[in-house]
Design a protein around this motif. Structure first.
Motif, PDB file in Angstrom:
ATOM      1  N   ARG A 140       0.823  -1.199   0.000  1.00 28.06           N
ATOM      2  CA  ARG A 140       0.000   0.000   0.000  1.00 28.06           C
ATOM      3  C   ARG A 140       0.864   1.259   0.000  1.00 28.06           C
ATOM      4  O   ARG A 140       1.954   1.275   0.569  1.00 28.06           O
ATOM      5  N   TRP A 186      -1.590  -3.756  10.281  1.00 23.49           N
ATOM      6  CA  TRP A 186      -1.616  -2.417   9.673  1.00 23.49           C
ATOM      7  C   TRP A 186      -2.012  -1.357  10.703  1.00 23.49           C
ATOM      8  O   TRP A 186      -1.457  -0.257  10.706  1.00 23.49           O
ATOM      9  N   HIS A 229      -7.366   3.404   3.546  1.00 20.88           N
ATOM     10  CA  HIS A 229      -7.419   2.709   4.824  1.00 20.88           C
ATOM     11  C   HIS A 229      -6.975   3.708   5.899  1.00 20.88           C
ATOM     12  O   HIS A 229      -5.860   4.238   5.841  1.00 20.88           O
TER      13      HIS A 229
END
Length: 429
Positions: free
Chosen positions: A35, A118, A141
Motif C-alpha cells: 500500500r 496495519w 485505509h
C-alpha cells in the motif's frame, strides 16, 4: 450536514506511472499486500503532487530486497534496521518499509520489531494525517481518523501527544511545519502543549536534523504562522536563543520577496528569512560572531556560512543610495548581486515606504552582469614596475576611477589613464 469522507482517491499519474507499477508488481508477487502510505496519500486526497512515494508491506526487508532484485530493480538497504529499503525504478525511487511497531525509543532513535498489523503500524506514526494508506486502486485505509482531521484542517498527534513527542523530538518541529501547511484554524491544544513541554529536550537533536527542518519551515508560504507559534511556545528560542520574531518585519520581508519574484526577480529564499529572525529591527545587542555560532550549531556548509555572514554583517549602503543609477551600479559591483539583494530586502523590511525602489533594484540584480575591469597587474608591470604594493595601489586606484565613471572607459581609455597616472607619480609634487 457533514460531508462524507472519501473512501477512494482517483488513481493519479504518479500512482499509475510505469515505474510505480513495476515496483508494485515486484513487491506484490506471491500475493503480498502493498500500500501507499503517509504523505503521498495525504497529498493525493488534497489534489497535490507528492514529493516522495512511500510504500508499506508486511513482508520483511530481506523478502522485499529479493523480490525487487528478481524483478531486475535495484534495492538499496537505506534503513534496514528500521525495515526501510529504497526501490530504484528510474527515473524514480520508492521508500518501502515493513510494517512495524516500536519497542524502545530515546527521543532520537527507535528499536522496532516487524509485524503484519496495519493498525499497529499506523499507531507508531506521528500525525493522523500522515497515517493514511491506499491500495494501488486508490482504496483508502484509515486507522487513526486522519481523513476527518485532514478535511477539518487539524494537525494532531496520534494517541498521547507527549508520548509521540518523546519517541522522537524532531516531531516538535514537524508539528509546526505541518500545522502551517495544512491547518485551517487554531492548533490542536494538546499537541501544541506537548511541543512546548518538550522545548528543553530539543538539544538532543543533531544540528543537521534541526537545520533541515528549520529551513523547510522558513521556506513555507505561511512560514510566519509556524514561527509565531514556535516563538510563543518557546520552541524557537530553545533552538536559536538569539532569535526574536517580529511578525510585522517578517511579513514585510516575505511580501517583498513575493513582489520581487512576481516582477521577474529571484524566487523567495530562506536565508534572508533566517537572518531577519537574528537581526531585530532596532539596533539590538552586539552581534559579533553570531553568524558563525549559528552556522556551527546548524552545521551549515561553507557556502551557507558565508551567506549568513553577509546577511548579518552591517549593511554597506543605505536605501538613499538606490535613487542614483551610477551609485547603485557601484554597489552591485562591490557587493555582488546576491549580497546586494539580501541587504536590499533586510533594509526595506524596516522601511516599507521604500519598497517600490527596493523591488525595482532587487529585480535588476537577477539579470545584472558584472562588468570586467579592462586592466590587469601585468599592464602595470609592463611599464617597468616591480611586483608589490605599488602595483596593487595603482590598480585599485584605476579600478575606482573606472567604476566611478560608470564602467564606460574601455581598455584604451584605461591604459591612457594609467600612463597619465604613472607620469604624475614619477614627476612628484
Amino acid at each position: 450536514m457533514t460531508a462524507a469522507l472519501p473512501e477512494h482517491i482517483p488513481p493519479t499519474d504518479w500512482m499509475t506511472a510505469a515505474p510505480t507499477r513495476a515496483v508494485l508488481a515486484a513487491l506484490g508477487a506471491g500475493g503480498a499486500t502493498v500500500r501507499f502510505v503517509g504523505g503521498c496519500v495525504r497529498d493525493a486526497i488534497l489534489g497535490l503532487k507528492p514529493d516522495d512515494i512511500d510504500l508499506a508491506t508486511p513482508e520483511t526487508p530481506d523478502v522485499v530486497i529479493r523480490r525487487l532484485e528478481k524483478a531486475k530493480l535495484k534495492a538499496v538497504p537505506t534503513g534496514i534496521a528500521h525495515g526501510t529499503v529504497t526501490a530504484v525504478a528510474p527515473p524514480g525511487t520508492f521508500q518501502v518499509t515493513t510494517l512495524r511497531h516500536d519497542v524502545a525509543t530515546d527521543g532520537r532513535h527507535a528499536e522496532v520489531v516487524f509485524g503484519t498489523d496495519w493498525a499497529a503500524d499506523a499507531q507508531r506514526r506521528d500525525f493522523t494525517i500522515n497515517a493514511l494508506y491506499a491500495d494501488a486502486d486508490g482504496r483508502l485505509h484509515d486507522f487513526t481518523g486522519g481523513r476527518a482531521d485532514l478535511a477539518a484542517g487539524i494537525v494532531r498527534f496520534i494517541g498521547d501527544p507527549e508520548r509521540r513527542v518523546a519517541e522522537d523530538y524532531l516531531r516538535v518541529l514537524r508539528f509546526f511545519r505541518f500545522h502551517a501547511r495544512f491547518a485551517k484554524g487554531e492548533p490542536d491544544a494538546a499537541s501544541l502543549a506537548a511541543c512546548a513541554a518538550a522545548k528543553n529536550r530539543l538539544d538532543r537533536l543533531s544540528g543537521e536534523r534541526i537545520r533541515d527542518e528549520l529551513l523547510k519551515i522558513l521556506a513555507l508560504p505561511n512560514a510566519a504562522a509556524a514561527l509565531g507559534l514556535m516563538y510563543q511556545s518557546g520552541v524557537l528560542q530553545a533552538l536559536l536563543p538569539e532569535a526574536r520574531f517580529e511578525p510585522a518585519r517578517f511579513d514585510a520581508l516575505v511580501d517583498l520577496q513575493r513582489a520581487v519574484a512576481a516582477s521577474g526577480g529571484v524566487e523567495p529564499e530562506v536565508w534572508p528569512r533566517l537572518a531577519v529572525l537574528l537581526v531585530p529591527g532596532d539596533a539590538g545587542p552586539a552581534r559579533e560572531g553570531l553568524a558563525d555560532r549559528i552556522a556551527d550549531r546548524l552545521r551549515l556548509s561553507n557556502a551557507q556560512r558565508l551567506r549568513l555572514n553577509g546577511l548579518l554583517a552591517p549593511p554597506t549602503f543605505d536605501i538613499a543610495a538606490l535613487a542614483d543609477d551610477t551609485a547603485f551600479s557601484e554597489i552591485l559591483y562591490r557587493c555582488g548581486t546576491e549580497r546586494c539583494r539580501d541587504q536590499l530586502l533586510l533594509l526595506a523590511s524596516v522601511a516599507p515606504e521604500q519598497q517600490d525602489v527596493v523591488i525595482r533594484r532587487a529585480v535588476a540584480t537577477a539579470t545584472w552582469q558584472r562588468p570586467i575591469f579592462p586592466l590587469r597587474g601585468a599592464d602595470i608591470l609592463a611599464l617597468g614596475f616591480s611586483p608589490g604594493p605599488t602595483v596593487s595601489a595603482l590598480l585599485n586606484d584605476l579600478e575606482s576611477w573606472w567604476v566611478a565613471g560608470g564602467f564606460r572607459a574601455d581598455r584604451e581609455a584605461c591604459l591612457k589613464r594609467l600612463r597619465a597616472r604613472v607620469q604624475t607619480t614619477a614627476e612628484g609634487p
